[in-house]
Design an enzyme around this catalytic site. Structure first.
Site, PDB file in Angstrom:
ATOM      1  CE  LYS A 117     -17.093  13.304  13.349  1.00 41.81           C
ATOM      2  NZ  LYS A 117     -16.939  12.355  14.441  1.00 41.81           N
ATOM      3  CD  GLU A 160      -5.018  -2.627   2.265  1.00 41.94           C
ATOM      4  OE1 GLU A 160      -5.388  -2.144   1.176  1.00 41.94           O
ATOM      5  OE2 GLU A 160      -4.422  -1.976   3.130  1.00 41.94           O
ATOM      6  CB  THR A 206      -0.891   0.026   1.248  1.00 41.16           C
ATOM      7  OG1 THR A 206      -0.030   0.089   2.387  1.00 41.16           O
ATOM      8  CG2 THR A 206      -1.747  -1.221   1.336  1.00 41.16           C
ATOM      9  CD1 TRP A 262     -17.619  13.270   8.019  1.00 37.95           C
ATOM     10  CD2 TRP A 262     -19.587  12.363   7.451  1.00 37.95           C
ATOM     11  NE1 TRP A 262     -17.438  12.536   6.888  1.00 37.95           N
ATOM     12  CE2 TRP A 262     -18.631  11.975   6.518  1.00 37.95           C
ATOM     13  CE3 TRP A 262     -20.900  11.919   7.306  1.00 37.95           C
ATOM     14  CZ2 TRP A 262     -18.945  11.162   5.445  1.00 37.95           C
ATOM     15  CZ3 TRP A 262     -21.223  11.116   6.243  1.00 37.95           C
ATOM     16  CH2 TRP A 262     -20.249  10.740   5.328  1.00 37.95           C
TER      17      TRP A 262
END
Ligand code: ADP
Length: 546
Positions: A440, A330, A185, A445
């Site tokens: 936030k 992944e 990654t 949010w």
């Protein structure tokens, strides 16, 4: 005995054998690093991968050994893929745009024995070479080249390695769980982590992405994987192309819009696959040259959210259907793909677009759920409204990262993706954010994906990143960093006004910054972390703190 079915392991060598046997004359066109074009086919590619397998054995490599590549998408790289994985070794594809320290880290972590590299990356290889603890052989992916030999006297040249070998090689009948490739990654936080794919997960993933409701691949396609082979195995395209016997167009190093447009037209590409930033440059180039990209029927967009304006432009101006897909290193990577269901067929174009904007639904082989990670993974409703952490499990999902002891999974066996999304009752996934990119404001949010999409519906905006800027009263407020289309102008206030009526007032960004270019990562994604470092205190600095 009640009877028994044959057991054949699912192997990557079977993919290339199938392609060579039944689609041997199907063409693979490769743009080489020196600017030339090679035309080969599955049969010749198979022969060369067997020659390479013989060469690797002659170098003393054994099953399970790791072999690294720092390479573009081209013919030699594909031969290495099949030669290495087919003979039971692990092909570790490295992103050349990692920092040198990270390149050293991943090679040492993987304990790579051989490093294949393009001549372009010679300075990079020379820079890291003395720090590499395990690499025994450096192979430059060219014909013999004295310039390279002068700098690495022990270098081996790919063409020497392969040309001197026989194309007779019996692929070993491996255990299907034998590891086959390794991708790290990008490691925006901490060191990159390796995901070790197996023959079995790769073959199952190839079946899956070929299905009509996934990417829908067939022997009549000419596939252009713009996504690099080091980015989650080019999303599995080079394997699936062999499975179905599709022709392949390998783009090499030049991924600018003009090069891609001319390659699509020359090779008759029917399906192209890559991240949104790639399509943005392609669309700009096609508009400039006037090509309608007549052969291109579908393109797959993933890696970041696909702006609605992009789906519309491909559909209206190029008669090309954009397929939005989601996944990560992944997850091999396919976790969802957007194809309509029968019930959507009679919707208006505008309503279809709304469905197609989502990242799609999970294909057979993976399951998705959304949970409240702060409440012990409490399951959240699939109502298309309630956002939560996306978790996944399935046939081609990571369990434990390379060289790590501890499983990466939640106690009940699901993998938490770090993405925040909604799921609706049909399983359509709508990514709202990455947990680490959340904005936030006063405890509420705001979706950066939604803010970015609205910005790019403005005709002057080429791309936009929404980031959280510090704010003394609300903790964080959204700020838009926008890159304009060449030749267009717009003021910051006009862009803020563009949000009026499209979202709740409290979600409207507090400021816009116009930049020449948004920084992009090695896999073509906006580097929001860098933007946050640069602009995180913008509101305080500009006194916009009411
Ligand atoms: P990196 O961490 O290097 O970006 P990945 O390619 O594995 O590597 O990144 C996976 C992440 O990319 C996902 O977790 C998700 O946040 C994002 N992503 C992938 N596809 C999409 C998509 N279609 N829409 C929005 N985000 C996406």
């Amino acid at each position: 005995m009640l009877g028994k079915m044959m057991h054949r392991p699912l192997l990557i060598s079977h993919l290339i054998q199938h392609a060579a046997r039944y689609h041997g004359d199907t063409v693979i066109t490769s743009r080489e690093t020196d600017g030339s074009t090679t035309v080969t086919n599955w049969a010749k590619l198979h022969d060369n991968s067997k020659r390479l397998a013989n060469a690797l054995a002659a170098l003393g490599l054994e099953q399970g050994d790791r072999v690294a590549t720092i390479a573009w998408n081209n013919r030699r790289h594909l031969e290495i893929w099949y030669g290495v994985s087919g003979s039971g070794m692990v092909c570790h594809t490295i992103n050349p745009r990692l920092f040198p320290q990270q390149i050293i880290y991943v090679i040492n972590d993987a304990e790579d024995q051989v490093l294949f590299f393009e001549k372009t990356f010679l300075p990079l290889v020379i820079g890291v070479k003395e720090h590499l603890k395990t690499v025994k052989h450096f192979v430059c992916m060219t014909a013999p080249d004295e310039e390279v030999r002068a700098q690495i006297p022990e270098v081996i040249f790919y063409d020497d390695l392969v040309d001197n070998q026989s194309a007779e090689f019996d692929w070993p009948e491996l255990d299907e769980n034998a590891p086959s490739s390794l991708c790290y990654t990008s490691g925006t936080t901490g060191n990159p982590k390796g995901v070790l794919y197996t023959n079995r997960t790769t073959v199952l993933h190839s079946f899956c992405i070929s299905l009509p409701d996934s990417i829908s691949l067939s022997a009549t396609d000419v596939v252009l994987p713009v996504v690099p082979m080091f980015h989650a195995n080019a999303w599995g395209l080079p394997y699936a192309a062999a499975m179905v016997g599709a022709a392949v167009s390998l783009p090499g190093p030049n991924l600018d819009g003009h090069s891609l447009a001319s390659l699509i037209d020359k090779d008759g590409v029917t399906l192209a696959v890559g991240v949104p930033t790639i399509w943005q440059t392609l669309l700009a180039a096609a508009k400039e040259t006037g090509t309608k990209l007549p052969s291109l029927k579908r393109n797959v967009v993933g890696g970041s959210s696909c702006p609605s304006s992009m789906i519309r432009t491909f559909h209206n101006d190029f008669d090309c259907e954009t397929l939005h897909a989601w996944g990560m290193t992944e997850t091999s990577p396919l976790g969802s793909a957007n194809q309509l269901k029968a019930k959507h067929k009679d919707l208006s174009d505008e309503d279809k677009l709304k469905v197609r904007l989502s990242q799609g639904r999970p294909p057979f082989g993976v399951e998705l759920r959304i949970v409240d990670a702060e409440k012990n993974n409490k399951l959240l409703p699939n109502d298309g409204k309630t956002p939560g952490n996306v978790q996944i499990r399935g046939y081609w999902i990571v369990d434990t990262y390379f060289n790590k002891e501890q499983s990466a999974l939640e106690p009940d066996g699901w993998f938490d993706t770090g993405d925040i999304a909604t799921l609706n009752e049909d399983g359509y996934l709508m990514i709202r954010d990455r947990a680490k990119d959340l904005i936030k404001s006063g405890g509420e949010w705001i979706s950066s994906v939604e803010l970015e999409d609205i910005a790019t519906t403005h005709p002057a905006v080429a791309s936009a990143a929404a980031i959280a800027a510090n704010h003394p009263k609300w903790d964080e407020r959204p700020v838009i960093i926008a890159q304009l289309e060449p030749g267009h102008e717009v003021t910051e206030q006009e862009l803020i006004d563009h949000y009026l009526g499209k979202i709740a007032k409290w979600q409207i960004p507090n400021a816009v910054v116009l930049v020449d270019a948004i920084p992009i990562s090695g896999t073509g994604k906006m580097l929001k972390k860098d933007l946050r470092e640069q602009y995180g205190n913008l509101l305080i600095e500009r006194g916009l703190v009411d």
